[in-house]
Design a protein around this motif. Structure first.
Motif: not given
Length: 383
Positions: A202-214, A322-327, A330-337
């Motif tokens: 569900w990492g892609g769904e969380v990214a979409r909450l920030a307007g990002s694409r994973l 994997p996607a690891i690092g800042p979004d 959105v500042a302060g959001l990091f991905h690890a998925c």
């Protein structure tokens, strides 16, 4: 709800590692998950910690660092609690051509710090006495190891001393002036300075909450579990075809023999891969292939009862990293998925990398190849 420094979304292996290393970096941590601890991909894995299947590049670098960290965790006394076994892996070839390909592959790995010992056909029985006769040879990888994944997730979470909130699905991000301020869950809001997306499938769904694409996609796999047996298989053993299956982007069913024993007795048999969405319907084609390929490697398994099978979904990204690092947005959001089938093995180095980025420290592994922003262009998001 009480504020925290870091909210980690996902109580799987990667989330647990992020929580542990963030806590060790001095942050207070809260872990949230819609389900139970290890209830997703982590609980359906075999617990493999592998370098043998990885070609030189960023993923291998991450795997080698993770191997160091797994050994450190074992030295701390945690390893016994999650069945850490530094037993090594044996990759075997059915033909001289496959053996030559393994030799070339191992030569490229050695330059990056992988230990690979060539094993001639007449020496294979020294490693595995019950292996099928007539194989062309193989390579032994002493750095390969194994853990019991469900136990490992639980023990790392406990060691992190994070607050864990289960049955709490994230429904939104709290964002102010382009920076994350926490998460909104089905059980209320949690204020936080940072949010780590370790939500696996569900990492892609969380990214979409920030307007990002994973573009995380599920890649289904089955594992057979035999009746408890004496310790007849000493290492993780798999055929050369497994290496190409891991790196393939084919959506169709692929399977290659992967066999290993466990401390409790049952033998685990994998590994299949296919992209069929989240369909859990039993694939008797896949299960039959696994059984047949296991018996090809170890003929005695043909007369062993299979007690059950289980199904899991690897969180696949199109470039197999994997996607690891800042979004990117959105500042302060990091991905690890998006670790696909290597999340158990890569988790400690992922957690350490995330903790270093949170603390603005220099990471042990170069984060650039894993940056989530690489999927910003639509061309890179397909596969």
């Amino acid at each position: 709800m009480r504020a925290t420094d870091v909210v980690v979304i996902g109580a799987g292996m990667v989330g647990a590692a992020c929580a542990l290393y963030a806590a060790r970096a001095g942050f207070s941590v809260t872990v949230v998950d819609r389900g139970p601890v290890g209830g997703g991909t982590s609980g359906a894995g075999e617990g493999n910690l592998l370098v043998s299947d990885k070609e030189p590049g960023p993923e291998l670098d991450l795997a080698l660092r993770s191997q160091d960290l797994w050994r450190e965790l074992d030295a701390e006394g945690l390893g016994e609690s999650f069945e850490y076994e530094a037993k090594g892996g044996l990759v075997v070839a059915f033909s001289p051509a496959d053996h030559s390909a393994l030799r070339a592959f191992a030569a490229t790995q050695r330059d990056r710090g992988v230990v690979a010992e060539e094993v001639a056909a007449d020496r294979l029985s020294e490693f595995e006495p019950h292996l099928a006769p007539g194989l062309a040879g193989g390579f032994f990888y002493p750095q390969d190891s194994q853990v019991m994944p469900a136990l490992a997730v639980a023990r790392l979470l406990k060691a992190s001393r994070a607050e864990v909130r289960l049955g709490s699905a994230v429904t939104g991000l709290l964002i102010t002036d382009g920076a994350v301020r926490g998460v909104r869950t089905t059980l209320g809001e949690i204020p936080a300075r940072y949010v780590v997306n370790a939500a696996g499938l569900w990492g892609g769904e969380v990214a979409r909450l920030a307007g990002s694409r994973l573009p995380v996609q599920p890649r289904r796999g089955f594992v057979l579990v035999t009746e408890p047996l004496p310790p007849l298989i000493r290492h993780k053993v798999y055929s050369a075809a497994y290496v190409s299956d891991v790196s393939s982007s084919d959506a169709a069913l692929q399977s290659s023999g992967v066999v290993e024993g466990t401390p409790s007795g049952p033998v685990l048999v994998g590994a299949s891969r296919e992209r069929v969405g989240l369909d859990r319907t039993p694939s008797y084609d896949a299960l039959g292939r696994l059984a047949g390929q296991a018996a090809e490697l170890f003929p005695f398994l043909a007369s062993v009862d299979v007690q059950r099978y289980y199904c899991g979904f690897r969180p696949y990204l199109p470039d197999h990293l994997p996607a690891i690092g800042p979004d990117a947005n959105v500042a302060g959001l990091f991905h690890a998925c998006g670790h696909e089938g290597a999340g158990i093995g890569l988790a400690p180095a992922t957690g350490e990398l995330i903790a270093a980025l949170l603390a603005a420290d220099k990471p042990m592994v170069d984060p650039e190849p894993f940056r989530p922003a690489r999927f910003d262009s639509p061309e890179e998001a397909v596969g």
